[in-house]
Design a protein around this motif. Structure first.
Motif, mmCIF file in Angstrom:
data_model
loop_
_atom_site.group_PDB
_atom_site.id
_atom_site.type_symbol
_atom_site.label_atom_id
_atom_site.label_comp_id
_atom_site.label_asym_id
_atom_site.label_seq_id
_atom_site.Cartn_x
_atom_site.Cartn_y
_atom_site.Cartn_z
ATOM 1 N N TYR A 54 26.199 32.897 39.772
ATOM 2 C CA TYR A 54 24.942 32.412 40.519
ATOM 3 C C TYR A 54 24.322 31.394 39.379
ATOM 4 O O TYR A 54 24.139 30.170 39.740
ATOM 5 N N PHE A 112 26.910 28.672 38.228
ATOM 6 C CA PHE A 112 27.048 27.591 39.275
ATOM 7 C C PHE A 112 25.906 26.777 39.331
ATOM 8 O O PHE A 112 26.185 25.375 39.718
ATOM 9 N N TYR A 125 26.175 24.257 36.774
ATOM 10 C CA TYR A 125 27.044 23.297 36.807
ATOM 11 C C TYR A 125 26.789 22.333 38.001
ATOM 12 O O TYR A 125 26.798 20.999 38.020
ATOM 13 N N MET A 126 26.279 22.936 39.250
ATOM 14 C CA MET A 126 25.938 21.814 40.471
ATOM 15 C C MET A 126 24.988 20.885 40.189
ATOM 16 O O MET A 126 25.211 19.761 40.505
ATOM 17 N N TRP A 135 26.538 18.263 37.972
ATOM 18 C CA TRP A 135 27.472 17.586 38.900
ATOM 19 C C TRP A 135 26.887 16.510 39.798
ATOM 20 O O TRP A 135 27.159 15.410 39.881
ATOM 21 N N TYR A 136 25.793 17.133 40.437
ATOM 22 C CA TYR A 136 24.888 16.243 41.563
ATOM 23 C C TYR A 136 24.497 15.117 40.837
ATOM 24 O O TYR A 136 24.370 13.947 41.305
ATOM 25 N N SER A 177 24.636 13.908 37.698
ATOM 26 C CA SER A 177 25.686 12.906 37.385
ATOM 27 C C SER A 177 25.297 12.173 36.178
ATOM 28 O O SER A 177 25.197 10.824 36.193
ATOM 29 N N PHE A 208 34.767 40.196 41.352
ATOM 30 C CA PHE A 208 34.174 40.499 42.579
ATOM 31 C C PHE A 208 34.807 41.076 43.891
ATOM 32 O O PHE A 208 34.173 42.067 44.196
#
Lengths: 404, 179
Positions: free
Chosen positions: A265, A268, A271-272, A275-276, A278, A310
């Motif tokens: 969780y 990510f 990361y997200m 990434w979003y 940028s 998991f």
């Protein structure tokens, strides 16, 4: 109540030899590593930092485990709390082992310390961060962490072991409960800023406010895996049988599962957002971890740290069976090592412009060296006192604990 | 002459959870299948005394959870790649990274539905009529009494011998309940 032999390491037990064995491995590993360093200073310190942050996760996890159990007045965990207290005792030792990084190896590891380089001196971002990222403050903070960890771990360990022989055990339980919330705050700040200082500032342009939590997630998985494994080994030598039961394994396994998900969780979330949005100074951190053999390492990390455990730890049966739980405990510790390698090693490679994961003698020697010293401290403390806090008021509740 | 009413089964009443626990072990060992224990509050370990097998709810949750996650992906993939592709900050149409939060949430949502409604289904809820409420004494099950009911449809059920078994477990009172 369990018999004396079940909850003490006997005079002639093989466990008694371990502190010396680990101590020798530790001193030999670190000694050889330092001697072999020669011209390859950077390589040595990067390996040293991977090993240090890996083993520090044990002490961090131990301190967290102990203060959370006290703070929440937990009953189930009392039978494994002494082992966690012994693990917690390795945290100040790791803090001391971090001093070579701060006082000797900082120039090899942290490129923001190169103030003699005009590119660093005139870098706008680094200049803006200099109020925090300067060598004086960096060294002072390291000393503060070590003192704080030594104080907390020392107090909690001393009070708990003193309780074993205390005529009236209750005031000590109250004391430990009283210090628990303060410890949680000190733990949270020291872990977060420790992770910022020693891991995140490896790439000083990059920043992520969630980074401390990322390291924390690994620490908590680590301590539950470690406790399971040590108890399984103690069961084999005839200790703690009928004291730590499948019910406790089940709970330790649940925590490993929970923090496997929590790691994913957090990882990510970090990361997200990057990434979003940028934004180049943020994305480059992931970009060089996607080049050459680091792409493989990144994918291995996702599967080793999240996808496989998991699925593997989901079943109740797997968590209650010591053999399968031991397998996943070892797995989670290996995953922590992969994670630390992934966080630290690519920085060095990117500086050299070679995107290959290098694994050599210095990695093995520093791993054995720091690990030896950490495990020597742990096993020494484990042999010294009873394996459980014998006078804890919740001990019987813990022994009889059942999952609903 | 009125028709003799059908029998639902036998209902035994106990005063304490401890007595109920021991009685459950006896009924379990006697090999009954269609029976149940009724308590005002959860009694720890009673499922062991009753010999209940683990619930299948986790499997329902597993299937529903993964279906939810899969559907979450399909929904987003179809809307943003097939049905109405839009370029958003120069990213590919199939930007699975952006789909993850919805995949996760739908996995949780359907998993929770599986848990709640799976439990309802397995417990046959809502049940608007239950034969046990024909017993006046049974109303104390929500207050301070503990009960075991053995249904007449159980192949081992025998009006005489089942009553003897329940009486031998130290029940306060054993009665036949109409269906």
């Amino acid at each position: 109540m369990p018999s004396h032999d079940e909850i003490h390491i006997g005079e002639r037990s093989g466990w008694r030899r371990l502190p010396a064995v680990f101590g020798v491995i530790g001193v030999a590993g670190l000694g050889l590593g330092f001697l072999m360093m020669g011209e390859h200073k950077a390589e040595f310190y990067f390996s040293y930092l991977v090993a240090l942050m890996f083993w520090m996760a044990l002490g961090m996890g131990g301190l967290f485990f102990v203060v959370v159990q006290h703070g929440t007045r937990a009953g189930w965990s009392v039978v494994v709390r002494r082992l966690a207290e012994n693990a917690m005792l390795t945290l100040p030792v790791c803090g001391l082992l971090a001093l070579p990084v701060v006082f000797l190896g900082a120039h090899e590891l942290y490129h923001w310390t190169h103030l003699d380089d005009p590119a660093v001196l005139n870098d706008t971002m680094l200049a803006a961060k200099r109020g925090y990222l300067n060598e004086g403050a960096f060294k002072a903070r390291a000393v503060v962490y070590v003192v704080a960890w030594a104080a907390l771990a020392g107090l909690l360990w001393t009070w708990s072991t003193k309780q074993d022989t205390a005529a009236d055990p209750l005031p000590l339980t109250h004391k430990m409960r009283w210090i628990a919330p303060i410890s949680v705050a000190v733990f949270a700040f020291s872990l977060t800023f420790g992770a910022f200082d020693w891991l995140m500032s490896l790439d000083p342009h990059w920043f992520s406010t969630i980074f401390g939590v990322y390291y924390f997630a690994g620490c908590v998985s680590f301590i539950h895996a470690f406790l399971s494994l040590v108890v399984i080994l103690l069961h084999r030598s005839g200790h703690l049988r009928g004291v730590v039961t499948p019910e406790h394994f089940h709970d330790l396994g649940k925590m490993m599962f929970a923090f496997t998900v929590f790691w994913a969780y957090i990882a990510f979330s970090q990361y997200m957002l990057i990434w979003y949005a940028s934004i180049p100074e943020e994305t480059h951190w992931f970009s060089y971890r996607g080049q050459g053999s680091f792409l493989t390492l990144s994918l291995v990390l996702v599967f080793a740290r999240f996808v496989l455990p998991f699925l593997g730890l989901m079943s109740r049966r797997i968590k209650r069976n010591p053999k399968t739980l031991a397998f996943w405990s070892v797995w989670i510790m290996v995953a922590e090592f992969i994670d630390m390698t992934w966080l630290i090693k690519p920085v060095h490679a990117a500086e050299l412009g070679v995107f290959e994961l290098h694994f050599g003698a210095s990695d093995i020697l520093t791993f054995l060296g720091i690990g030896g010293i950490v495990l020597a401290v742990f096993t020494w403390a484990t042999c010294k006192n009873a394996l459980i806090p014998v006078k804890d008021p919740r001990l019987l509740e813990s022994i009889n604990h059942e999952n609903a | 002459m009125a028709k003799r009413p059908k029998v639902y089964g036998l209902l035994a009443e106990y005063e304490t959870p401890g007595e109920l626990y021991k009685a459950c072990e006896k009924v379990r060992d006697a090999g009954y299948g269609a029976w149940d224990a009724h308590t005002p509050f959860p009694v720890h370990g009673l499922e062991k005394a009753m010999g209940l097998r683990p619930s299948v709810v986790p499997w329902i949750v597993c299937v529903m959870g993964f279906s939810g996650a899969g559907l979450g992906f399909l929904l987003q993939w179809w809307t943003s790649v097939v049905d109405y592709p839009l370029v958003i900050s120069a990213k590919p149409f199939n930007s699975y990274q952006a789909f993850v939060p919805v995949i996760f949430e739908l996995g949780i949502l359907l998993g929770s539905f599986g848990a709640v409604f799976g439990m309802f289904g397995l417990n046959r809820l809502p049940t608007l009529y239950h034969s046990l409420f024909n017993s006046d004494r049974f109303s104390r099950v929500t207050d301070d009494r503990f009960f075991i009911s053995i249904e007449a449809r159980d192949p081992k059920y025998d009006p005489e011998r089942t009553r003897e078994l329940l009486e031998s477990t130290g029940a306060l009172h054993v009665e036949e309940v109409e269906d």
